[in-house]
Design an enzyme around this catalytic site. Sequence first.
Site, PDB file in Angstrom:
ATOM      1  N   CYS A  57       0.784  -0.613   0.047  1.00 46.42           N
ATOM      2  CA  CYS A  57       0.050  -0.213   0.113  1.00 46.42           C
ATOM      3  C   CYS A  57       0.917   1.086   0.060  1.00 46.42           C
ATOM      4  O   CYS A  57       0.709   2.218  -0.775  1.00 46.42           O
ATOM      5  CB  CYS A  57      -1.003  -0.284   1.100  1.00 46.42           C
ATOM      6  SG  CYS A  57       0.048  -0.569   2.784  1.00 46.42           S
ATOM      7  N   HIS A 100      -2.927   6.611   4.645  1.00 50.27           N
ATOM      8  CA  HIS A 100      -1.790   6.694   5.228  1.00 50.27           C
ATOM      9  C   HIS A 100      -0.907   8.091   4.221  1.00 50.27           C
ATOM     10  O   HIS A 100      -1.777   8.191   3.787  1.00 50.27           O
ATOM     11  CB  HIS A 100      -0.518   5.506   4.351  1.00 50.27           C
ATOM     12  CG  HIS A 100      -0.165   4.238   4.652  1.00 50.27           C
ATOM     13  ND1 HIS A 100      -1.265   3.791   5.241  1.00 50.27           N
ATOM     14  CD2 HIS A 100       0.038   3.294   4.165  1.00 50.27           C
ATOM     15  CE1 HIS A 100      -0.390   2.633   5.623  1.00 50.27           C
ATOM     16  NE2 HIS A 100      -0.243   2.087   4.371  1.00 50.27           N
TER      17      HIS A 100
HETATM   18  C1  2RA Z   1       0.256  -1.875   6.684  1.00 54.04           C
HETATM   19  N1  2RA Z   1       2.235  -2.088   4.028  1.00 54.04           N
HETATM   20  O1  2RA Z   1       0.778  -0.696   6.932  1.00 54.04           O
HETATM   21  C2  2RA Z   1       1.538  -2.758   5.439  1.00 54.04           C
HETATM   22  C3  2RA Z   1       0.569  -4.263   5.031  1.00 54.04           C
HETATM   23  N2  2RA Z   1      -0.323  -3.416   4.926  1.00 54.04           N
HETATM   24  O2  2RA Z   1       1.107  -2.310   7.833  1.00 54.04           O
END
Ligand code: 2RA
Length: 339
Positions: free
Chosen positions: A134, A247
């Site tokens: 991601c 994120h």
């Molecule tokens: C996280 N990218 O954000 C990793 C797992 N999807 O922990």
Amino acid sequence: TGPSVAVVGVTGAVGQEFLKVISDRNFPYRSIKMLASSRSAGKQLTFEDKEYVVEEMKDESFDGVDIALFSAGGGISKKMGPIAVEKGCIVVDNSSAFRMTEGVPLVIPEVNPEAMAHIKVGKRQGALIANPNCSTIICLMAVTPLHRHAKVKRMVVSTYQAASGAGAAAMEELELQTREVLAGKPPTCNIFSQQYAFNLFSHNAPVGENGYNEEEMKLVKETRKIWNCQEVQVTATCIRVPVMRAHAENVNLQFENPLDEDTARQILKEAAGIVVIDDRASNHFPTPLEVSSKDDVAVGRIRRDISLNGNYGLDIFVCGDQIRKGAALNAVQIAEKLL
Ligand code: 2RA
């Protein structure tokens, strides 16, 4: 007439988002199978006004399946992915199991569709396509249009990663801890070893010999594979922050060729899957809440890196929904390209 689809790990956060995205985008499935572990088998779920029973995944679950979307952890993908491929199924795998495997396309449809151009449903050829991590997807959605224009020499990424990356249980724990702490109670720490609410910490992935954790090394390695550019210099620091499902990433870029900030802003405004939120006057820039449950990745804080001479450096700030574009949407967009 559309493809028969199987969703593996359907009860998880990404599995549920697979269904939302399939429905939102009217993905033309002929039939759909809801597959999960024995723990979830038997659960009822309604999808597009039809009742389904979650089935325990077995080898024969993939008989006659054209496309299988996997998000059930690396172990399940390693075990069941090749079995599904053997049966002529095209597997789109959200786990990290095969991302760096030679010959397995690692695809962001807006970035490197050519990597999977040879794979089409209907030939029953069987294939495996890997969904990038991601934080890689979110970063490269913003940086690739700039890379195509001025060729990135070095990329320094600092991530601020949401709870959803650690699964639905981590999201629940963040909410529970927040309530506990506000009530003056000790926080329940089952998923992470330390308090998460009102805190932040280095990403929970294991730390390797070189002092980088696996999340940081994914960004380094996946960028080079997706761009097919082994010489690009990448370093990263991944942090887990008390945010639910989107994120945020700060990216410092050094280019081989000059790229001024106005040109960069214009390139990003025209880029697929990107929205520019860059309003200095009102100090309005991308935030996780503003991109949550949305398809587009938001980019702002676009500015020349003043530590470098000329227009060879740029700083940008990026936010993207980890469950959607960071996982489920990207995988369904890959599936759309198979049709
Ligand atoms: C996280 N990218 O954000 C990793 C797992 N999807 O922990």
